[in-house]
Design a protein around this motif. Structure first.
Motif, PDB file in Angstrom:
ATOM      1  N   ASN A 100       0.819  -1.208   0.000  1.00  0.00           N
ATOM      2  CA  ASN A 100       0.000   0.000   0.000  1.00  0.00           C
ATOM      3  C   ASN A 100       0.860   1.268   0.000  1.00  0.00           C
ATOM      4  OD1 ASN A 100      -2.608  -1.194   0.025  1.00  0.00           O
ATOM      5  ND2 ASN A 100      -2.344  -1.677   2.194  1.00  0.00           N
ATOM      6  N   LEU A 101       2.158   1.107   0.253  1.00  0.00           N
ATOM      7  CA  LEU A 101       3.065   2.245   0.192  1.00  0.00           C
ATOM      8  C   LEU A 101       3.322   2.701  -1.232  1.00  0.00           C
ATOM      9  CD1 LEU A 101       5.676   1.094   2.863  1.00  0.00           C
ATOM     10  CD2 LEU A 101       4.026   2.962   3.094  1.00  0.00           C
ATOM     11  N   LEU A 102       3.000   1.858  -2.219  1.00  0.00           N
ATOM     12  CA  LEU A 102       3.177   2.259  -3.614  1.00  0.00           C
ATOM     13  C   LEU A 102       2.264   3.430  -3.959  1.00  0.00           C
ATOM     14  CD1 LEU A 102       3.287  -1.200  -5.443  1.00  0.00           C
ATOM     15  CD2 LEU A 102       5.209   0.363  -5.077  1.00  0.00           C
ATOM     16  N   GLN A 103       2.787   4.343  -4.769  1.00  0.00           N
ATOM     17  CA  GLN A 103       1.981   5.455  -5.254  1.00  0.00           C
ATOM     18  C   GLN A 103       0.968   4.947  -6.276  1.00  0.00           C
ATOM     19  OE1 GLN A 103       2.606   8.622  -3.857  1.00  0.00           O
ATOM     20  NE2 GLN A 103       3.888   7.305  -2.570  1.00  0.00           N
ATOM     21  N   LYS A 104      -0.116   5.664  -6.430  1.00  0.00           N
ATOM     22  CA  LYS A 104      -1.176   5.234  -7.349  1.00  0.00           C
ATOM     23  C   LYS A 104      -0.880   5.622  -8.795  1.00  0.00           C
ATOM     24  CE  LYS A 104      -3.355   3.708  -3.791  1.00  0.00           C
ATOM     25  NZ  LYS A 104      -3.244   2.251  -3.487  1.00  0.00           N
ATOM     26  N   GLU A 105      -0.078   6.630  -9.002  1.00  0.00           N
ATOM     27  CA  GLU A 105       0.225   7.130 -10.340  1.00  0.00           C
ATOM     28  C   GLU A 105       1.121   6.143 -11.089  1.00  0.00           C
ATOM     29  OE1 GLU A 105       1.745  11.436 -12.160  1.00  0.00           O
ATOM     30  OE2 GLU A 105       2.341  10.796 -10.143  1.00  0.00           O
ATOM     31  N   HIS A 106       0.888   5.970 -12.391  1.00  0.00           N
ATOM     32  CA  HIS A 106       1.736   5.087 -13.193  1.00  0.00           C
ATOM     33  C   HIS A 106       3.132   5.674 -13.308  1.00  0.00           C
ATOM     34  CE1 HIS A 106       3.356   2.983 -16.720  1.00  0.00           C
ATOM     35  NE2 HIS A 106       2.510   2.014 -16.426  1.00  0.00           N
ATOM     36  N   ALA A 107       4.139   4.810 -13.346  1.00  0.00           N
ATOM     37  CA  ALA A 107       5.531   5.246 -13.366  1.00  0.00           C
ATOM     38  C   ALA A 107       5.830   6.207 -14.510  1.00  0.00           C
ATOM     39  CB  ALA A 107       6.447   4.030 -13.444  1.00  0.00           C
ATOM     40  N   SER A 108       5.331   5.919 -15.713  1.00  0.00           N
ATOM     41  CA  SER A 108       5.631   6.776 -16.863  1.00  0.00           C
ATOM     42  C   SER A 108       5.030   8.161 -16.681  1.00  0.00           C
ATOM     43  CB  SER A 108       5.109   6.130 -18.151  1.00  0.00           C
ATOM     44  OG  SER A 108       5.743   4.894 -18.382  1.00  0.00           O
ATOM     45  N   CYS A 109       3.844   8.227 -16.123  1.00  0.00           N
ATOM     46  CA  CYS A 109       3.206   9.522 -15.849  1.00  0.00           C
ATOM     47  C   CYS A 109       3.979  10.270 -14.770  1.00  0.00           C
ATOM     48  CB  CYS A 109       1.763   9.320 -15.425  1.00  0.00           C
ATOM     49  SG  CYS A 109       0.711   8.569 -16.696  1.00  0.00           S
ATOM     50  N   ALA A 110       4.436   9.536 -13.755  1.00  0.00           N
ATOM     51  CA  ALA A 110       5.197  10.159 -12.677  1.00  0.00           C
ATOM     52  C   ALA A 110       6.507  10.739 -13.195  1.00  0.00           C
ATOM     53  CB  ALA A 110       5.460   9.144 -11.572  1.00  0.00           C
ATOM     54  N   ILE A 111       7.177  10.013 -14.083  1.00  0.00           N
ATOM     55  CA  ILE A 111       8.423  10.528 -14.670  1.00  0.00           C
ATOM     56  C   ILE A 111       8.165  11.872 -15.342  1.00  0.00           C
ATOM     57  CG2 ILE A 111      10.119  10.165 -16.510  1.00  0.00           C
ATOM     58  CD1 ILE A 111       9.954   7.133 -15.838  1.00  0.00           C
ATOM     59  N   ASN A 112       7.136  11.935 -16.175  1.00  0.00           N
ATOM     60  CA  ASN A 112       6.836  13.182 -16.883  1.00  0.00           C
ATOM     61  C   ASN A 112       6.472  14.308 -15.919  1.00  0.00           C
ATOM     62  OD1 ASN A 112       7.298  12.482 -19.589  1.00  0.00           O
ATOM     63  ND2 ASN A 112       5.315  11.454 -19.734  1.00  0.00           N
ATOM     64  N   ARG A 113       5.669  13.999 -14.917  1.00  0.00           N
ATOM     65  CA  ARG A 113       5.239  15.039 -13.976  1.00  0.00           C
ATOM     66  C   ARG A 113       6.427  15.588 -13.188  1.00  0.00           C
ATOM     67  NH1 ARG A 113       4.565  14.694  -8.814  1.00  0.00           N
ATOM     68  NH2 ARG A 113       4.346  12.400  -8.812  1.00  0.00           N
ATOM     69  N   ILE A 114       7.237  14.689 -12.625  1.00  0.00           N
ATOM     70  CA  ILE A 114       8.345  15.117 -11.771  1.00  0.00           C
ATOM     71  C   ILE A 114       9.393  15.877 -12.577  1.00  0.00           C
ATOM     72  CG2 ILE A 114      10.213  14.295 -10.290  1.00  0.00           C
ATOM     73  CD1 ILE A 114       8.330  11.926  -9.568  1.00  0.00           C
ATOM     74  N   VAL A 115       9.696  15.396 -13.775  1.00  0.00           N
ATOM     75  CA  VAL A 115      10.653  16.098 -14.629  1.00  0.00           C
ATOM     76  C   VAL A 115      10.114  17.488 -14.982  1.00  0.00           C
ATOM     77  CG1 VAL A 115      11.770  16.106 -16.899  1.00  0.00           C
ATOM     78  CG2 VAL A 115      11.716  14.004 -15.530  1.00  0.00           C
ATOM     79  N   GLY A 116       8.814  17.590 -15.253  1.00  0.00           N
ATOM     80  CA  GLY A 116       8.210  18.887 -15.536  1.00  0.00           C
ATOM     81  C   GLY A 116       8.281  19.838 -14.357  1.00  0.00           C
ATOM     82  N   GLU A 117       8.161  19.293 -13.142  1.00  0.00           N
ATOM     83  CA  GLU A 117       8.226  20.120 -11.939  1.00  0.00           C
ATOM     84  C   GLU A 117       9.645  20.609 -11.642  1.00  0.00           C
ATOM     85  OE1 GLU A 117       4.515  17.858  -9.629  1.00  0.00           O
ATOM     86  OE2 GLU A 117       6.604  17.474  -9.042  1.00  0.00           O
ATOM     87  N   HIS A 118      10.647  19.913 -12.167  1.00  0.00           N
ATOM     88  CA  HIS A 118      12.055  20.257 -11.932  1.00  0.00           C
ATOM     89  C   HIS A 118      12.774  20.372 -13.278  1.00  0.00           C
ATOM     90  CE1 HIS A 118      11.675  19.320  -7.588  1.00  0.00           C
ATOM     91  NE2 HIS A 118      10.892  18.336  -7.992  1.00  0.00           N
ATOM     92  N   GLU A 119      12.197  21.117 -14.185  1.00  0.00           N
ATOM     93  CA  GLU A 119      12.685  21.140 -15.568  1.00  0.00           C
ATOM     94  C   GLU A 119      14.153  21.559 -15.630  1.00  0.00           C
ATOM     95  OE1 GLU A 119      11.312  22.973 -19.883  1.00  0.00           O
ATOM     96  OE2 GLU A 119       9.868  22.721 -18.253  1.00  0.00           O
TER      97      GLU A 119
END
Length: 316
Positions: A100-119
């Motif tokens: 249950n510690l896993l995040q709900k967001e898919h890994a590929s989506c998370a990569i794009n989101r996090i990279v966008g937040e720290h461009e």
């Protein structure tokens, strides 16, 4: 000290565990996320193994994301013959974890989101098959422009393979050749690869490794349990030296000076060969007159690598 922001995309078997332990323990590193992909074994086991490593390292604050369960074109490749069904050698006594510690967001989506937040600030460390990253590129073709760089454990430059069936390709590229092809041709940030031949040529003595395995801190005991069982099971002690795969890629991401010799080339991936599918092909003579798209790390400062890795287990 300005920290290097990392996303680690992995298929957590034993060498991935070593890489994660190095990344989360180094003072110059800030791990923003760990994303999981099928490769050494099924992705559910990969997620469990990542959480086990983070538990031992007391770093469950790092978010973990489940990613792709199959390659883009799936042929059922895995490395259970080496890493075991669960990726950690099927040994007992490993930490219990809560999925249950896993995040709900898919890994590929998370990569794009996090990279966008720290461009412009994120280094992507790819130490498994490249499926998650390929899907991320399809979702966001500008991913490469947003990344600082990407460092990859994968490919081969002399046709030496490490696949059980004898195919002349390195495992991570062979598991998902289409994804590897996409990354080399479409991920526009600076790319560095640590090839299978470089793994074989940059070696470490068994005496040094045995000293590491005798460290009795919690991280040292955990590392001993997963690595020694594999070395014993596969009779690898008979070889003249020990080789590092994934931890070296983390070290390159954190300290570029650890690479003492490299070559910039244009490279692609063979997609159709019966015995060479997934092999990385380098245009060393520049016969295609293409701009280099990848830096091939050839030689490593192994003394620096030993210091970095030893520091992981000296700390409580």
């Amino acid at each position: 000290m300005e920290k290097t922001k990392l996303i680690i995309d992995c298929d957590a078997g034993i060498d991935d565990a070593q890489a994660i332990m190095l990344a989360v323990s180094r003072p110059e590193s800030e791990v923003l996320a760990i994303t999981c992909v099928s490769g050494n074994t099924e992705v559910d086991y990969i997620c469990r193994n990542v959480l086990r490593v983070l538990t031992v390292c007391d770093r469950l604050d790092i978010p973990v994301y489940k990613g792709c369960s199959k390659a883009l074109v799936d042929h059922g490749k895995n490395a259970k013959f080496y890493h075991g069904k669960d990726g950690f050698g099927d040994i007992t006594g490993l930490p219990e974890i809560d999925l249950n510690l896993l995040q709900k967001e898919h890994a590929s989506c998370a990569i794009n989101r996090i990279v966008g937040e720290h461009e412009g600030d994120v280094t992507l460390v790819a130490i498994g098959p490249l499926t998650n990253i390929a899907v991320a590129i399809r979702l966001n073709p500008n991913l490469g422009k947003q990344l600082k760089k990407c460092v990859i454990m994968g490919g081969n430059i002399e046709g030496q393979g490490n696949i059980e069936d004898g195919t002349a390709a390195e495992f991570n590229f062979h598991c998902d050749p289409e994804a590897a092809y996409m990354i080399l041709h479409e991920l526009s940030c600076p790319l560095t690869t640590f090839s299978w031949e470089a793994v074989l040529k940059n070696t470490y003595s068994w005496e040094w490794l045995k000293d590491i395995l005798n460290i009795k801190t919690p991280k040292g005991v955990f590392h001993n349990s997963i690595l020694r069982s594999s070395l014993d099971k596969h009779n690898e002690w008979k070889y003249p030296a020990y080789n590092f795969c994934d931890p070296t890629v983390v070290a390159i991401a954190l300290q570029e000076a650890i690479v003492t010799k490299s070559r910039d080339v244009f490279a692609t991936v063979e997609l159709h060969g019966r015995l060479s599918r997934g092999q990385m092909i380098c245009d060393n003579l520049n016969l295609r007159n293409e701009q280099p798209n990848v830096k091939i790390a050839l030689e490593i400062d192994t003394d620096l690598m030993k210091k970095m890795f030893t520091s992981v287990f000296k700390a409580l």
